[in-house]
Design an enzyme around this catalytic site. Structure first.
Site, PDB file in Angstrom:
ATOM      1  N   ARG A 103      65.580 -55.780 105.038  1.00 40.17           N
ATOM      2  CA  ARG A 103      64.983 -57.139 105.063  1.00 40.17           C
ATOM      3  C   ARG A 103      65.625 -58.005 103.935  1.00 40.17           C
ATOM      4  O   ARG A 103      66.096 -59.064 104.149  1.00 40.17           O
ATOM      5  CB  ARG A 103      63.303 -57.672 104.978  1.00 40.17           C
ATOM      6  CG  ARG A 103      62.764 -57.374 106.428  1.00 40.17           C
ATOM      7  CD  ARG A 103      61.386 -57.813 106.265  1.00 40.17           C
ATOM      8  NE  ARG A 103      60.589 -57.506 107.345  1.00 40.17           N
ATOM      9  CZ  ARG A 103      59.412 -57.937 107.602  1.00 40.17           C
ATOM     10  NH1 ARG A 103      58.670 -58.470 106.646  1.00 40.17           N
ATOM     11  NH2 ARG A 103      58.822 -57.559 108.858  1.00 40.17           N
TER      12      ARG A 103
ATOM     13  N   ASP B  68      50.809 -72.141 104.273  1.00 38.23           N
ATOM     14  CA  ASP B  68      51.422 -70.660 104.325  1.00 38.23           C
ATOM     15  C   ASP B  68      52.157 -70.597 103.072  1.00 38.23           C
ATOM     16  O   ASP B  68      52.806 -71.650 102.674  1.00 38.23           O
ATOM     17  CB  ASP B  68      52.342 -70.539 105.701  1.00 38.23           C
ATOM     18  CG  ASP B  68      52.244 -68.823 105.807  1.00 38.23           C
ATOM     19  OD1 ASP B  68      51.688 -68.408 106.650  1.00 38.23           O
ATOM     20  OD2 ASP B  68      53.234 -68.377 105.043  1.00 38.23           O
TER      21      ASP B  68
HETATM   22  C1  SAM Z   1      50.313 -62.106 110.469  1.00 43.39           C
HETATM   23  S1  SAM Z   1      50.644 -63.785 110.053  1.00 43.39           S
HETATM   24  C2  SAM Z   1      49.043 -64.374 110.569  1.00 43.39           C
HETATM   25  C3  SAM Z   1      49.302 -65.784 111.064  1.00 43.39           C
HETATM   26  C4  SAM Z   1      47.968 -66.424 111.936  1.00 43.39           C
HETATM   27  N1  SAM Z   1      46.871 -66.703 110.759  1.00 43.39           N
HETATM   28  C5  SAM Z   1      47.459 -65.564 113.000  1.00 43.39           C
HETATM   29  O1  SAM Z   1      46.448 -64.912 112.817  1.00 43.39           O
HETATM   30  O2  SAM Z   1      48.153 -65.640 114.019  1.00 43.39           O
HETATM   31  C6  SAM Z   1      50.195 -63.736 108.232  1.00 43.39           C
HETATM   32  C7  SAM Z   1      50.778 -64.821 107.559  1.00 43.39           C
HETATM   33  O3  SAM Z   1      50.069 -64.905 106.038  1.00 43.39           O
HETATM   34  C8  SAM Z   1      51.262 -65.501 105.377  1.00 43.39           C
HETATM   35  N2  SAM Z   1      50.724 -64.969 103.944  1.00 43.39           N
HETATM   36  C9  SAM Z   1      50.761 -63.606 103.469  1.00 43.39           C
HETATM   37  N3  SAM Z   1      50.558 -63.530 101.968  1.00 43.39           N
HETATM   38  C10 SAM Z   1      50.099 -64.796 101.950  1.00 43.39           C
HETATM   39  C11 SAM Z   1      49.454 -65.522 100.376  1.00 43.39           C
HETATM   40  N4  SAM Z   1      49.405 -64.893  99.348  1.00 43.39           N
HETATM   41  N5  SAM Z   1      49.186 -66.976 100.742  1.00 43.39           N
HETATM   42  C12 SAM Z   1      49.410 -67.699 101.809  1.00 43.39           C
HETATM   43  N6  SAM Z   1      50.012 -67.174 103.131  1.00 43.39           N
HETATM   44  C13 SAM Z   1      50.411 -65.542 103.062  1.00 43.39           C
HETATM   45  C14 SAM Z   1      52.587 -64.864 105.718  1.00 43.39           C
HETATM   46  O4  SAM Z   1      53.428 -65.636 105.500  1.00 43.39           O
HETATM   47  C15 SAM Z   1      52.099 -64.855 107.450  1.00 43.39           C
HETATM   48  O5  SAM Z   1      52.533 -66.395 107.741  1.00 43.39           O
END
Ligand code: SAM
Length: 281
Positions: free
Chosen positions: A40, A149
């Site tokens: 990545r 996010d």
């Molecule tokens: C797998 S996606 C889940 C999206 C949605 N909540 C769902 O369940 O469909 C995980 C998301 O968490 C975000 N993320 C990861 N670490 C984070 C943090 N410390 N603060 C905010 N967002 C975070 C990532 O950028 C990603 O968009």
């Protein structure tokens, strides 16, 4: 023709990067993720004109490294999502959660729902669709859906509100035609949805800028990437940030644990209510 091989990430460099990611976001990268991280980040090195990871580590640790740390977090996050994912949460939202909130809003109350790791927007738009269907005149009242996010690329995508055919594939056709317009090969959300939404970049692991409380928090499929301490701390912060009687939805493989569990009671699968205080809304 000489083909340059991509730079490789040593175990020591991986540990340095993994520590930065963990300190910045709470996300844990185990050694098994070294190949994935390298795949990545190689693009970032090309963009920056760097030929090896030593220079990349130095850049990240320098005062000029802040912006690149955001890019790196964007590269390491997993953004899989879908409209009405885990649809039982949206059933509960419509049947159990929204009716008293709509009543409160109609009486002049302030209602706030938060999608705390919104990825490309499918989750907060699903929340907003549920609200709009239950509360068609929502625009006249003080109800907002906040979508945040850590990943600025995802926040921009969510805010744009334009989704591919693939993204809307599982969406009920009636909802698709009611809430989206066709834009070439894609679908764009209608203003009625967008008007009740706000978007912002927010790292759950850092300070939050909120002055008020929330009635509903969706934080699904994100703490699975955190270590136990970061996860338990987040639950406590959610308990503080929710109104009494407020609702917390988490991912299907996640569980509320640690001291915050005393502040919540489970009311449905991965759906919690913050225990009411003496002054329920
Ligand atoms: C797998 S996606 C889940 C999206 C949605 N909540 C769902 O369940 O469909 C995980 C998301 O968490 C975000 N993320 C990861 N670490 C984070 C943090 N410390 N603060 C905010 N967002 C975070 C990532 O950028 C990603 O968009």
């Amino acid at each position: 023709m000489l083909v340059e091989s991509p730079p490789s990430l040593t175990s020591e460099q991986f540990s340095r990067l993994a520590k930065i990611v963990h300190d910045d976001s709470g996300i844990v990268l185990t050694e098994a993720k070294r190949g994935l991280l390298m795949a990545r980040l190689n693009r970032r090195l090309r963009v920056l004109g760097l030929s090896e990871y030593g220079a990349y580590c130095t850049l990240l640790s320098s005062p000029e490294g802040d912006e690149e740390r955001r890019h790196m977090l964007s590269a390491v996050t997993t953004n899989v999502t879908a409209f009405f994912r885990e649809d039982h949460h949206f059933d509960a939202l419509t049947r159990q959660v929204l009716p008293p909130l709509i009543e409160a809003a109609r009486k002049g109350g302030r209602v706030r729902l938060w999608s705390a790791a919104c990825s490309s927007g499918e989750e907060p738009y699903s929340i907003a669709i549920s609200v709009l269907e239950a509360f068609p005149d929502v625009a006249r009242y003080d109800l907002l859906v906040l979508a945040t996010d850590i990943d600025p690329v995802m926040v921009a995508k969510a805010e744009a509100g334009i989704f591919t055919e693939d993204a809307v594939q599982g969406l009920d056709p009636a909802k698709l035609s009611k809430h989206f317009t066709r834009a070439g090969n894609a679908y764009e959300v209608r203003p009625a949805l967008r008007n009740m939404m706000r978007f912002a970049e927010l790292n759950l692991h850092k300070d939050w800028p909120f002055s008020g409380q929330f009635d509903v928090i969706f934080c699904r499929n994100v703490v699975i990437y955190f270590d136990g301490n970061a996860r338990r701390l987040l639950w406590q912060r959610f308990a503080t940030q929710l109104n009494s009687g407020g609702h917390l939805f988490i991912g299907h493989s996640e569980r509320l644990d640690g001291p915050a569990s005393a502040a919540f009671r489970l009311t449905g699968p991965t759906h919690y209510i913050k225990a009411a205080s003496d002054t329920p809304r």
